[in-house]
Scaffold this active site. Sequence first.
Site, PDB file in Angstrom:
ATOM      1  N   LYS A  85       0.823  -1.217   0.000  1.00 17.98           N
ATOM      2  CA  LYS A  85       0.000   0.000   0.000  1.00 17.98           C
ATOM      3  C   LYS A  85       0.855   1.263   0.000  1.00 17.98           C
ATOM      4  CE  LYS A  85      -3.438   2.177   3.055  1.00 17.98           C
ATOM      5  NZ  LYS A  85      -4.103   2.081   4.367  1.00 17.98           N
ATOM      6  N   LEU A 140       3.930 -10.320   4.519  1.00 18.50           N
ATOM      7  CA  LEU A 140       4.618  -9.481   5.509  1.00 18.50           C
ATOM      8  C   LEU A 140       3.909  -8.160   5.780  1.00 18.50           C
ATOM      9  CD1 LEU A 140       7.276 -10.661   3.476  1.00 18.50           C
ATOM     10  CD2 LEU A 140       8.322 -10.045   5.656  1.00 18.50           C
ATOM     11  N   THR A 146      -5.408  -3.690   9.128  1.00 13.77           N
ATOM     12  CA  THR A 146      -4.387  -4.281   8.253  1.00 13.77           C
ATOM     13  C   THR A 146      -3.971  -5.671   8.724  1.00 13.77           C
ATOM     14  OG1 THR A 146      -3.520  -2.211   7.387  1.00 13.77           O
ATOM     15  CG2 THR A 146      -1.979  -4.045   7.518  1.00 13.77           C
ATOM     16  N   THR A 171       5.518 -12.423  14.707  1.00 13.07           N
ATOM     17  CA  THR A 171       6.480 -11.896  15.678  1.00 13.07           C
ATOM     18  C   THR A 171       6.511 -12.727  16.959  1.00 13.07           C
ATOM     19  OG1 THR A 171       6.841 -10.019  17.158  1.00 13.07           O
ATOM     20  CG2 THR A 171       4.599 -10.312  16.388  1.00 13.07           C
ATOM     21  N   ASP A 172       7.637 -12.658  17.661  1.00 14.23           N
ATOM     22  CA  ASP A 172       7.716 -13.330  18.971  1.00 14.23           C
ATOM     23  C   ASP A 172       6.893 -12.579  20.025  1.00 14.23           C
ATOM     24  OD1 ASP A 172       9.332 -11.080  19.297  1.00 14.23           O
ATOM     25  OD2 ASP A 172      11.064 -12.177  20.072  1.00 14.23           O
ATOM     26  N   GLU A 173       6.444 -11.351  19.684  1.00 18.93           N
ATOM     27  CA  GLU A 173       5.709 -10.562  20.681  1.00 18.93           C
ATOM     28  C   GLU A 173       4.351 -11.191  21.017  1.00 18.93           C
ATOM     29  OE1 GLU A 173       6.054  -6.292  20.128  1.00 18.93           O
ATOM     30  OE2 GLU A 173       7.948  -6.549  19.086  1.00 18.93           O
ATOM     31  N   TYR A 222      -0.470  -4.015  19.029  1.00 22.01           N
ATOM     32  CA  TYR A 222       0.260  -4.620  17.899  1.00 22.01           C
ATOM     33  C   TYR A 222       0.333  -6.134  18.056  1.00 22.01           C
ATOM     34  CZ  TYR A 222       4.351  -6.369  15.343  1.00 22.01           C
ATOM     35  OH  TYR A 222       5.191  -7.122  14.547  1.00 22.01           O
ATOM     36  N   LYS A 234      -1.308  -9.226  15.808  1.00 20.55           N
ATOM     37  CA  LYS A 234      -0.511 -10.274  15.147  1.00 20.55           C
ATOM     38  C   LYS A 234      -0.935 -11.655  15.675  1.00 20.55           C
ATOM     39  CE  LYS A 234       2.447  -9.858  12.526  1.00 20.55           C
ATOM     40  NZ  LYS A 234       2.475  -9.723  11.050  1.00 20.55           N
ATOM     41  N   ASN A 264      14.254  -7.517  14.362  1.00 16.77           N
ATOM     42  CA  ASN A 264      15.215  -7.457  13.256  1.00 16.77           C
ATOM     43  C   ASN A 264      15.984  -6.138  13.286  1.00 16.77           C
ATOM     44  OD1 ASN A 264      14.063  -9.313  10.430  1.00 16.77           O
ATOM     45  ND2 ASN A 264      13.355  -9.588  12.499  1.00 16.77           N
ATOM     46  N   ARG A 292      15.879  -7.171  24.306  1.00 17.82           N
ATOM     47  CA  ARG A 292      15.400  -7.657  23.014  1.00 17.82           C
ATOM     48  C   ARG A 292      16.462  -8.594  22.438  1.00 17.82           C
ATOM     49  NH1 ARG A 292      11.545  -6.108  25.096  1.00 17.82           N
ATOM     50  NH2 ARG A 292       9.951  -4.642  24.391  1.00 17.82           N
TER      51      ARG A 292
HETATM   52  P1  NAD Z   1       7.413  -2.296   8.013  1.00 17.23           P
HETATM   53  O1  NAD Z   1       6.504  -1.447   8.836  1.00 17.23           O
HETATM   54  O2  NAD Z   1       8.793  -1.808   7.729  1.00 17.23           O
HETATM   55  O3  NAD Z   1       6.745  -2.591   6.592  1.00 17.23           O
HETATM   56  C1  NAD Z   1       5.394  -2.954   6.465  1.00 17.23           C
HETATM   57  C2  NAD Z   1       5.025  -2.844   4.996  1.00 17.23           C
HETATM   58  O4  NAD Z   1       3.646  -3.214   4.860  1.00 17.23           O
HETATM   59  C3  NAD Z   1       5.164  -1.421   4.434  1.00 17.23           C
HETATM   60  O5  NAD Z   1       5.811  -1.460   3.179  1.00 17.23           O
HETATM   61  C4  NAD Z   1       3.722  -0.946   4.289  1.00 17.23           C
HETATM   62  O6  NAD Z   1       3.539  -0.018   3.230  1.00 17.23           O
HETATM   63  C5  NAD Z   1       2.992  -2.255   4.018  1.00 17.23           C
HETATM   64  N1  NAD Z   1       1.579  -2.190   4.414  1.00 17.23           N
HETATM   65  C6  NAD Z   1       1.077  -1.728   5.581  1.00 17.23           C
HETATM   66  N2  NAD Z   1      -0.273  -1.786   5.564  1.00 17.23           N
HETATM   67  C7  NAD Z   1      -0.628  -2.304   4.353  1.00 17.23           C
HETATM   68  C8  NAD Z   1      -1.870  -2.613   3.748  1.00 17.23           C
HETATM   69  N3  NAD Z   1      -3.021  -2.390   4.389  1.00 17.23           N
HETATM   70  N4  NAD Z   1      -1.865  -3.164   2.515  1.00 17.23           N
HETATM   71  C9  NAD Z   1      -0.690  -3.393   1.858  1.00 17.23           C
HETATM   72  N5  NAD Z   1       0.509  -3.087   2.370  1.00 17.23           N
HETATM   73  C10 NAD Z   1       0.545  -2.562   3.618  1.00 17.23           C
HETATM   74  O7  NAD Z   1       7.418  -3.703   8.728  1.00 17.23           O
HETATM   75  P2  NAD Z   1       8.622  -4.758   8.898  1.00 17.23           P
HETATM   76  O8  NAD Z   1       9.402  -4.380  10.089  1.00 17.23           O
HETATM   77  O9  NAD Z   1       9.286  -4.956   7.597  1.00 17.23           O
HETATM   78  O10 NAD Z   1       7.775  -6.064   9.262  1.00 17.23           O
HETATM   79  C11 NAD Z   1       7.328  -6.957   8.265  1.00 17.23           C
HETATM   80  C12 NAD Z   1       6.570  -8.094   8.919  1.00 17.23           C
HETATM   81  O11 NAD Z   1       7.417  -8.761   9.861  1.00 17.23           O
HETATM   82  C13 NAD Z   1       5.336  -7.631   9.697  1.00 17.23           C
HETATM   83  O12 NAD Z   1       4.317  -8.574   9.499  1.00 17.23           O
HETATM   84  C14 NAD Z   1       5.798  -7.624  11.145  1.00 17.23           C
HETATM   85  O13 NAD Z   1       4.721  -7.856  12.018  1.00 17.23           O
HETATM   86  C15 NAD Z   1       6.784  -8.770  11.133  1.00 17.23           C
HETATM   87  N6  NAD Z   1       7.851  -8.674  12.148  1.00 17.23           N
HETATM   88  C16 NAD Z   1       8.701  -7.595  12.167  1.00 17.23           C
HETATM   89  C17 NAD Z   1       9.732  -7.555  13.105  1.00 17.23           C
HETATM   90  C18 NAD Z   1      10.739  -6.437  13.131  1.00 17.23           C
HETATM   91  O14 NAD Z   1      11.655  -6.464  13.958  1.00 17.23           O
HETATM   92  N7  NAD Z   1      10.665  -5.437  12.250  1.00 17.23           N
HETATM   93  C19 NAD Z   1       9.872  -8.582  14.042  1.00 17.23           C
HETATM   94  C20 NAD Z   1       8.954  -9.635  14.006  1.00 17.23           C
HETATM   95  C21 NAD Z   1       7.972  -9.697  13.046  1.00 17.23           C
HETATM   96  P1  TYD Z   2      11.205  -1.115  18.995  1.00 14.64           P
HETATM   97  O1  TYD Z   2      12.359  -0.929  18.059  1.00 14.64           O
HETATM   98  O2  TYD Z   2      10.046  -0.177  18.914  1.00 14.64           O
HETATM   99  O3  TYD Z   2      10.737  -2.621  18.836  1.00 14.64           O
HETATM  100  P2  TYD Z   2       9.691  -3.501  19.750  1.00 14.64           P
HETATM  101  O4  TYD Z   2       8.909  -2.580  20.591  1.00 14.64           O
HETATM  102  O5  TYD Z   2       8.845  -4.157  18.708  1.00 14.64           O
HETATM  103  O6  TYD Z   2      10.539  -4.452  20.531  1.00 14.64           O
HETATM  104  O7  TYD Z   2      11.764  -1.040  20.479  1.00 14.64           O
HETATM  105  C1  TYD Z   2      12.831  -1.887  20.915  1.00 14.64           C
HETATM  106  C2  TYD Z   2      13.067  -1.626  22.375  1.00 14.64           C
HETATM  107  O8  TYD Z   2      13.573  -0.298  22.543  1.00 14.64           O
HETATM  108  C3  TYD Z   2      11.805  -1.668  23.214  1.00 14.64           C
HETATM  109  O9  TYD Z   2      12.136  -2.208  24.509  1.00 14.64           O
HETATM  110  C4  TYD Z   2      11.388  -0.203  23.364  1.00 14.64           C
HETATM  111  C5  TYD Z   2      12.716   0.506  23.365  1.00 14.64           C
HETATM  112  N1  TYD Z   2      12.747   1.866  22.769  1.00 14.64           N
HETATM  113  C6  TYD Z   2      13.360   2.914  23.462  1.00 14.64           C
HETATM  114  O10 TYD Z   2      13.870   2.747  24.585  1.00 14.64           O
HETATM  115  N2  TYD Z   2      13.402   4.143  22.853  1.00 14.64           N
HETATM  116  C7  TYD Z   2      12.858   4.368  21.625  1.00 14.64           C
HETATM  117  O11 TYD Z   2      12.901   5.530  21.135  1.00 14.64           O
HETATM  118  C8  TYD Z   2      12.242   3.275  20.925  1.00 14.64           C
HETATM  119  C9  TYD Z   2      11.624   3.493  19.570  1.00 14.64           C
HETATM  120  C10 TYD Z   2      12.224   2.040  21.542  1.00 14.64           C
END
Ligand code: NAD
Ligand code: TYD
Length: 350
Positions: A35, A82, A101, A131-133, A156, A160, A186, A220
């Site tokens: 999107k 994703l 979403t 996610t592990d969350e 969130y 998920k 990640n 984390r």
């Molecule tokens: P991100 O926020 O960087 O990217 C999400 C993407 O989804 C974006 O490109 C956005 O435009 C698209 N999107 C959002 N809503 C949409 C919709 N309604 N229709 C079509 N596209 C849409 O996220 P990310 O960090 O790359 O995470 C990707 C996946 O991995 C997610 O499902 C997230 O829950 C999961 N995940 C992420 C992490 C992490 O550390 N980033 C950890 C565990 C799981």
């Molecule tokens: P984040 O990157 O938002 O990932 P998640 O909440 O999905 O684990 O946050 C990682 C950790 O860092 C989390 O314990 C919250 C903390 N955090 C801060 O201390 N300061 C910040 O500005 C942000 C964005 C996160």
Amino acid sequence: MQKIIITGGAGFIGSHVVRRFVKNYPDYTIINVDKLTYAGNLANLTDIEDEPNYRFVKGDIVDIAFINQLFADEQPDAIIHLAAESHVDRSIVSPLEFVMTNVVGTVNLLNAARENWKGRYDQTRFYHISTDEVYGTLGDTGMFTEETAYDPHSPYSASKASSDHFVRAYQDTYGLNTVLSNCSNNYGSYHFPEKLIPLAINNIKQSKPVPVYGKGENIRDWLWVEDHARAIDVIFHKAKAGSTYNIGGHNEWKNIDLINLLCAILDKKLNRPAGESARLITFVTDRAGHDLRYAIDATKLKNDLGWVPGITFEEGLEKTVDWYLANEEWLENVTSGHYQQYYNEQYANR
Ligand code: NAD
Ligand code: TYD
């Protein structure tokens, strides 16, 4: 020959998955469906956008008509899903967007797969990235395994968890071929600078305060995004239908220790006196419902499919910092919002 839809391919992890599949599987057709929300950025994919086996389709997975048309037009063999709203802090402010979403969007895709793949579930696959969350929070000891009961705390992780349950329900109820993986936090290139690591790098670079929630005691388990993309590749190709895998870097860091390490790395790279960047650390009000600790046990993935992390955290973090320092324009664009206007105009009429 496979035609694979990768949803959320313009986001952080999705762009790494798209790149890996486009480069490693020239016989596949990879369709990136996104999107382009604030987190979606086609500049993450400029190096592969002209490859003959890659295509971008702009669309919203919440829009049933769009999804139906997409399936009719593309007739995909598989989906790697994703697309999601991914930031916990935003989910605390606007939970409903996350329900739309992450839950409704996922169910829309499951419904389309169920209808369109009838009679050939054995030749198709719906791979859901989670996610592990969903497992909630750990105390000082223990790790999440695939058997850990779901106990989400943030809007969130609740969204998920709900989507994960729907994926399993479609496997059990209709026999759809599904796989699911739950990964830890990640890090790496193209990470949107609202999440801890890229936000801290950006702020340290600009000598702005680095906000640390609470006392910075939260832990984390960090996973190199390219290791994650490799795990997704292995699971997509080799996992049995109905299976779940945890993916983690075995790499736990207290937030404050991680920020101090980043400050030390950046002091060196920016030729600052030792300790200068650490002065930017600012303790701020804690996140509501802040999970204390995440840690993944990825033994099943190692034993079944042979995946182990490829690089150490120190190596990965150094590469990440170097990438952000070398890609000032990308960082400037995503922080200014220019990219969104540009790409939305470019793709508005496709
Ligand atoms: P991100 O926020 O960087 O990217 C999400 C993407 O989804 C974006 O490109 C956005 O435009 C698209 N999107 C959002 N809503 C949409 C919709 N309604 N229709 C079509 N596209 C849409 O996220 P990310 O960090 O790359 O995470 C990707 C996946 O991995 C997610 O499902 C997230 O829950 C999961 N995940 C992420 C992490 C992490 O550390 N980033 C950890 C565990 C799981
Ligand atoms: P984040 O990157 O938002 O990932 P998640 O909440 O999905 O684990 O946050 C990682 C950790 O860092 C989390 O314990 C919250 C903390 N955090 C801060 O201390 N300061 C910040 O500005 C942000 C964005 C996160």
